[in-house]
Scaffold this motif. Structure first.
Motif, PDB file in Angstrom:
ATOM      1  N   SER A 104       0.835  -1.197   0.000  1.00 42.16           N
ATOM      2  CA  SER A 104       0.000   0.000   0.000  1.00 42.16           C
ATOM      3  C   SER A 104       0.872   1.250   0.000  1.00 42.16           C
TER       4      SER A 104
ATOM      5  N   ALA B 211      -4.428   4.054   5.636  1.00 43.40           N
ATOM      6  CA  ALA B 211      -4.771   2.681   6.012  1.00 43.40           C
ATOM      7  C   ALA B 211      -5.161   2.647   7.474  1.00 43.40           C
TER       8      ALA B 211
ATOM      9  N   ALA C 209      -3.771  -5.937  -1.409  1.00 39.23           N
ATOM     10  CA  ALA C 209      -3.305  -4.551  -1.342  1.00 39.23           C
ATOM     11  C   ALA C 209      -3.133  -3.969  -2.738  1.00 39.23           C
TER      12      ALA C 209
ATOM     13  N   VAL D 298      -5.365  -0.672  -3.543  1.00 38.45           N
ATOM     14  CA  VAL D 298      -4.686   0.628  -3.566  1.00 38.45           C
ATOM     15  C   VAL D 298      -4.175   0.915  -4.972  1.00 38.45           C
TER      16      VAL D 298
END
Lengths: 74, 413
Positions: B158, B167, B257, B261
């Motif tokens: 991320s 996050a 992730a 993202v």
């Protein structure tokens, strides 16, 4: 389109609008005045995109049992 | 002694009947360790189930092979569902297996399959319930253990892809007693907080370790979550109920992730491309307009009144030139003609004649005298000769009678 609407639009939506604007600018029938207005809109939307990207690095947060956020230390 | 004697067959048949009558024996789960496992070419599998206390012969006929979902081998701890009955030829009882599952894992697997089927029938895996994963998120919720590879992988990826995404981790207990409740709490807490997308998962482990993600309550929490959920449980080969019910299944936490993202550099590249495209299109348009303007300018210039006057002027000048040249031509022609006549005249010149003894006589006014009629005595005359003239006076007029007649005849005509 109202400013408010733009603020709420997602990046995807703004991207789509930008693509439309760019496509439209290519048409020969579009008048110069329209081109200027389209260009203005385009630049405005690009700025919106940039505004939307909150470019501040963020640390991971931890949501504790009390429902509070605290820094997450690895 | 001879009274109650039975044949082997009678005894075996009797015993077999006893087993058959016993409903326990007809459908029984037996657990034990596999030994002496033999795969016969006919498709039957012969093996022995044993524990510390003893052994039990068993057979799985080829016709029941679908009851065995793994390759059984010596040493496996299994649970066999079957019937205990007698094999009369050998006078032995044995277990006729219908289904064989691995002990422990096997039971869980059965529960997994049953729940999977149940939820699937309820439509909880249906694609129409899947929420789209938003492409550009600002907050990412994570429900997983605060320690371990999963959270580290998610955090690394991320941060690498987009450090501007916030996050938020809900530190959940992902295995053992209370894991399901902890995961559900996490989903609810992050949903209330209003994250854009949520990763729910954990790293790899045994089926027991992953079991919380196969609980119906967890599946329901994911299904009912208004925030899109990406499941990321274990390794690529581990599939849980949570994976089926999630809006998107990621094979691993790292992959989750990646899916959640967006890459900020990619987006910035896209923005730059669009900016450049916008500028290009605008300058294209301007250039086109300028070119058009220039063209119109040229056209207007050609059509301008001043330009027209010049045109006329030019025309006039051209015509003047033409006239001039025509005139010139005429002059030249006339001159030629003149020369021609001059030549002829020269040939007929009285001067020439005068040099041969002729003279030209004129009166006082210079007028040529052709007849005596107009002359009177005493009139002045000029006699022109080749090299000069003589002044004279009429002394006497003598009329020529013949000439007179001719002259009068000519006059009459």
């Amino acid at each position: 389109m109202g400013k408010n609407e733009n603020q709420q639009a997602s990046l995807e939506e703004i991207f789509q609008e930008l693509s439309l604007i760019i496509e439209k600018m290519q048409e020969r029938e579009v008048t110069l005045e329209e081109s200027f207005s389209l260009y203005e809109q385009g630049i405005h939307k690009l700025k919106l995109c940039n505004d939307k990207i909150d470019s501040v690095e963020k640390k991971m947060l931890l949501l504790n049992q009390q429902g509070e956020l605290e820094a997450f230390d690895e | 002694m001879t009274k109650n004697v039975y044949t082997v067959g009678q005894v075996n048949a009797y015993i077999k009947n006893m087993f058959t009558q016993d409903f326990m024996m007809n459908r029984i789960y037996v657990k034990g360790e596999v030994s002496n496992c033999k795969y016969h070419t006919s498709g039957h599998i012969y093996f022995t189930l044993k524990d510390e206390t003893g052994a039990l012969q068993a057979v799985l006929f080829a016709g029941n092979r679908k009851g065995l979902a793994f390759s059984m081998k010596d040493g496996d701890n299994v649970i066999v569902l079957g019937a205990v009955s007698v094999y009369e030829r050998d006078g032995k009882y044995q277990l006729y297996a219908k289904e064989i599952i691995l002990d422990g894992a096997g039971l869980l697997y059965q529960r997994f399959e049953a729940l999977k089927q149940e939820l699937e029938e309820m439509g909880m895996f249906a694609p129409e319930y899947k929420q789209p994963i938003p492409r550009y998120i600002t907050t990412l919720g994570i429900v997983t253990a605060p320690t371990g590879a999963a959270i580290r992988d998610i955090q690394n990826i991320s941060r690498r892809r987009n450090p501007y995404v916030q996050a938020i981790l809900y530190p959940a207990q992902v295995q053992g007693e209370g894991a399901a409740a902890s995961i559900i709490n996490g989903i609810h807490a992050l949903e209330r907080l209003g994250v854009d997308v949520m990763i729910v998962g954990r790293g790899g482990g045994s089926i027991e370790d992953l079991w919380a993600f196969n609980e119906e309550a967890v599946a329901r929490a994911i299904f009912e979550c208004s925030v899109p959920v990406i499941s990321a449980v274990g390794h690529e080969t581990d599939t849980t109920i949570a994976d089926y019910v999630a809006d998107l299944r990621a094979p691993t936490p790292s992959a989750a992730a990646e899916l959640a993202v967006y890459d900020i550099r990619e987006l910035q590249g896209q923005l730059l491309t669009m900016r450049m495209e916008l500028n290009r299109r605008m300058s294209d348009k301007l250039e086109r307009c300028q070119e058009q303007t220039r063209q119109f300018q040229r056209n207007f210039k050609l059509l301008a009144p001043a330009n027209r006057i010049n045109e006329k002027r030019q025309m006039a000048a051209d015509m003047a030139d033409k006239l001039q040249s025509l005139l010139q031509q005429h002059l030249i022609a006339a001159k030629h003609e003149l020369e021609l006549y001059a030549g002829k005249l020269d040939a007929l010149s009285p001067a020439r004649k005068m040099s041969q003894g002729y003279a030209f006589i004129a009166d006082g006014t210079g007028k040529g005298i052709r007849s005596v009629e107009n002359l009177r005595q005493g009139d002045n005359l000029d006699i022109h000769l080749g090299d000069g003239k003589v002044r004279a006076q009429v002394c006497e007029i003598v009329k020529n009678p013949i000439t007179d007649k001719i002259a009068s005849a000519q006059d009459e005509e």
